[in-house]
Design an enzyme around this catalytic site. Structure first.
Site, PDB file in Angstrom:
ATOM      1  N   ASP A 176       0.677  -1.030  -0.034  1.00 45.17           N
ATOM      2  CA  ASP A 176       0.130   0.104   0.167  1.00 45.17           C
ATOM      3  C   ASP A 176       0.843   1.269   0.161  1.00 45.17           C
ATOM      4  O   ASP A 176       1.723   1.493   0.812  1.00 45.17           O
ATOM      5  CB  ASP A 176      -0.691  -0.135   1.265  1.00 45.17           C
ATOM      6  CG  ASP A 176      -2.059   1.034   1.148  1.00 45.17           C
ATOM      7  OD1 ASP A 176      -2.894   0.772   0.502  1.00 45.17           O
ATOM      8  OD2 ASP A 176      -1.878   2.039   1.497  1.00 45.17           O
ATOM      9  N   ILE A 177       0.522   2.224  -0.870  1.00 46.80           N
ATOM     10  CA  ILE A 177       1.365   3.517  -0.986  1.00 46.80           C
ATOM     11  C   ILE A 177       1.161   4.303   0.184  1.00 46.80           C
ATOM     12  O   ILE A 177      -0.046   4.788   0.564  1.00 46.80           O
ATOM     13  CB  ILE A 177       1.026   4.176  -2.262  1.00 46.80           C
ATOM     14  CG1 ILE A 177       1.689   3.163  -3.475  1.00 46.80           C
ATOM     15  CG2 ILE A 177       1.670   5.620  -2.246  1.00 46.80           C
ATOM     16  CD1 ILE A 177       1.154   3.710  -4.894  1.00 46.80           C
ATOM     17  N   ASN A 184      -2.430  12.973  -3.699  1.00 45.91           N
ATOM     18  CA  ASN A 184      -3.552  13.756  -4.686  1.00 45.91           C
ATOM     19  C   ASN A 184      -4.034  14.911  -4.190  1.00 45.91           C
ATOM     20  O   ASN A 184      -4.304  15.736  -4.915  1.00 45.91           O
ATOM     21  CB  ASN A 184      -4.947  12.569  -4.572  1.00 45.91           C
ATOM     22  CG  ASN A 184      -4.777  11.390  -5.404  1.00 45.91           C
ATOM     23  OD1 ASN A 184      -3.998  11.444  -6.392  1.00 45.91           O
ATOM     24  ND2 ASN A 184      -5.481  10.388  -5.023  1.00 45.91           N
ATOM     25  N   ASP A 193      -1.683   9.572 -10.328  1.00 40.91           N
ATOM     26  CA  ASP A 193      -1.722   8.692 -11.222  1.00 40.91           C
ATOM     27  C   ASP A 193      -0.359   8.297 -11.626  1.00 40.91           C
ATOM     28  O   ASP A 193       0.248   6.951 -11.954  1.00 40.91           O
ATOM     29  CB  ASP A 193      -2.259   8.811 -12.586  1.00 40.91           C
ATOM     30  CG  ASP A 193      -3.980   8.788 -12.231  1.00 40.91           C
ATOM     31  OD1 ASP A 193      -4.394   8.214 -11.395  1.00 40.91           O
ATOM     32  OD2 ASP A 193      -4.566   9.097 -13.356  1.00 40.91           O
ATOM     33  N   GLU A 219      -4.725   2.359  -4.326  1.00 39.56           N
ATOM     34  CA  GLU A 219      -3.222   2.518  -4.152  1.00 39.56           C
ATOM     35  C   GLU A 219      -2.712   0.975  -3.713  1.00 39.56           C
ATOM     36  O   GLU A 219      -1.691   1.105  -3.224  1.00 39.56           O
ATOM     37  CB  GLU A 219      -2.926   3.604  -3.457  1.00 39.56           C
ATOM     38  CG  GLU A 219      -3.205   3.599  -1.870  1.00 39.56           C
ATOM     39  CD  GLU A 219      -4.549   4.184  -1.460  1.00 39.56           C
ATOM     40  OE1 GLU A 219      -4.890   4.477  -0.303  1.00 39.56           O
ATOM     41  OE2 GLU A 219      -5.552   4.020  -2.436  1.00 39.56           O
TER      42      GLU A 219
END
Length: 300
Positions: A176-177, A184, A193, A219
């Site tokens: 997971d980022i 964002n 993106d 993500e």
């Protein structure tokens, strides 16, 4: 748990035009195919001299996307050559991830407008290429080019059955980022993106051919490591974590620092009859621990 320019500085890219290969008359006009976004798989034939892309109902190619301008870009077709022109849009037009003002499209170019990604098809047999793209969409996520969730889960089930049959270890990493919403919110969805694509590329370029890497949602990614012991899988995850942390994610003039958290689980922890959902729950639990302990770490 679900990796763009906010209002991009206006950039004038100097682009060297590239001529498209000559098309035979019976091969039909070039087209755009939506490979990512709400209109997935929609095809737009470029049969007119000019067509506009945007949110407006008066646009020939209409996309319902708040990130797109009402009249976002124009496609100009002349002598079988297609030029994409940005119409001073708020968030910019990207071709192959680079902002452009005017660009002569080549076969296979990827155009991103807001949340939508188009693929430009021209030259050769356009109809055949379209059906090839349709097949690819059943297995690959259009944004990151990792396997999509549907294909990943089908492959996961096969690998679990094989691990049972031959009593071999199978490891799953959930990735997971970290703080993706902040990315964002700070730099915009186009930057988000870009981070997703680059993270996927780092992982895909660093694993074996037999490993299975997919976008699980938002993500979050998933990585299957068949016949890799727990210690070996831990080393793989730690190496990937370090590569992501060290990579400068450059988008426009901004450098975005990115980290990721990993949760790792093995079928050995589940006894003789491991189940797909049980392994996912175990890896997800480890990922939650990694987040709780400060992120940017591997928990196994």
């Amino acid at each position: 748990m679900e990796a763009r320019i906010i209002a991009a500085e206006r950039k004038t890219n100097i682009v060297t035009p590239i001529r498209l290969g000559q098309l035979d008359a019976d091969q039909g006009p070039p087209c755009l195919v939506v490979i990512y976004g709400p209109l997935l798989a929609r095809r737009y034939m470029l049969e007119k001299d000019e067509q506009t892309i945007g949110r407006s109902e008066d646009s020939e190619i209409r996309i319902e996307d708040d990130s797109a301008s009402r009249f976002h870009a124009r496609l100009v077709v002349k002598d079988r050559r297609v030029t994409l022109v940005d119409l001073d849009s708020t968030n910019g037009t990207l071709v192959n991830e680079k902002p452009v003002r005017e660009f002569e499209l080549r076969d296979g170019d990827l155009i991103q407008i807001g949340e939508t990604i188009f693929k430009f098809l021209a030259g050769g047999n356009v109809e055949t290429k379209y059906h090839q793209e349709m097949y690819k969409m059943t297995t690959v996520d259009g944004l990151t080019q990792a396997y999509n969730r549907r294909y990943f889960m089908e492959a996961f089930e096969r690998e679990v059955q094989r691990a049972r049959r031959y009593r071999r270890e199978l490891c799953l990493a959930m990735i997971d980022i970290d703080h993706f919403k902040n990315i964002n919110d700070t730099w915009g969805h186009l930057a988000g993106d870009h981070v997703l694509r680059e993270t996927a590329r780092i992982v895909a370029d660093s694993i074996r051919h037999e490993d299975i890497f997919g976008r699980y949602g938002g993500e979050e990614f998933a990585l299957l490591l068949p016949e890799v012991g727990h210690a070996g899988a831990l080393q793989v995850c730690e190496r990937l974590r370090q590569k992501i942390e060290a990579m400068p994610f450059v988008f426009g003039k901004d450098e975005i620092r990115v980290t990721a958290s990993f949760g790792l689980a093995s079928t050995l922890a589940l006894g003789d009859l491991p189940e797909v959902l049980s392994l996912i729950e175990l890896a997800d639990g480890k990922l939650y621990e990694a987040k709780e302990q400060g992120r940017n770490r591997v928990i196994a």
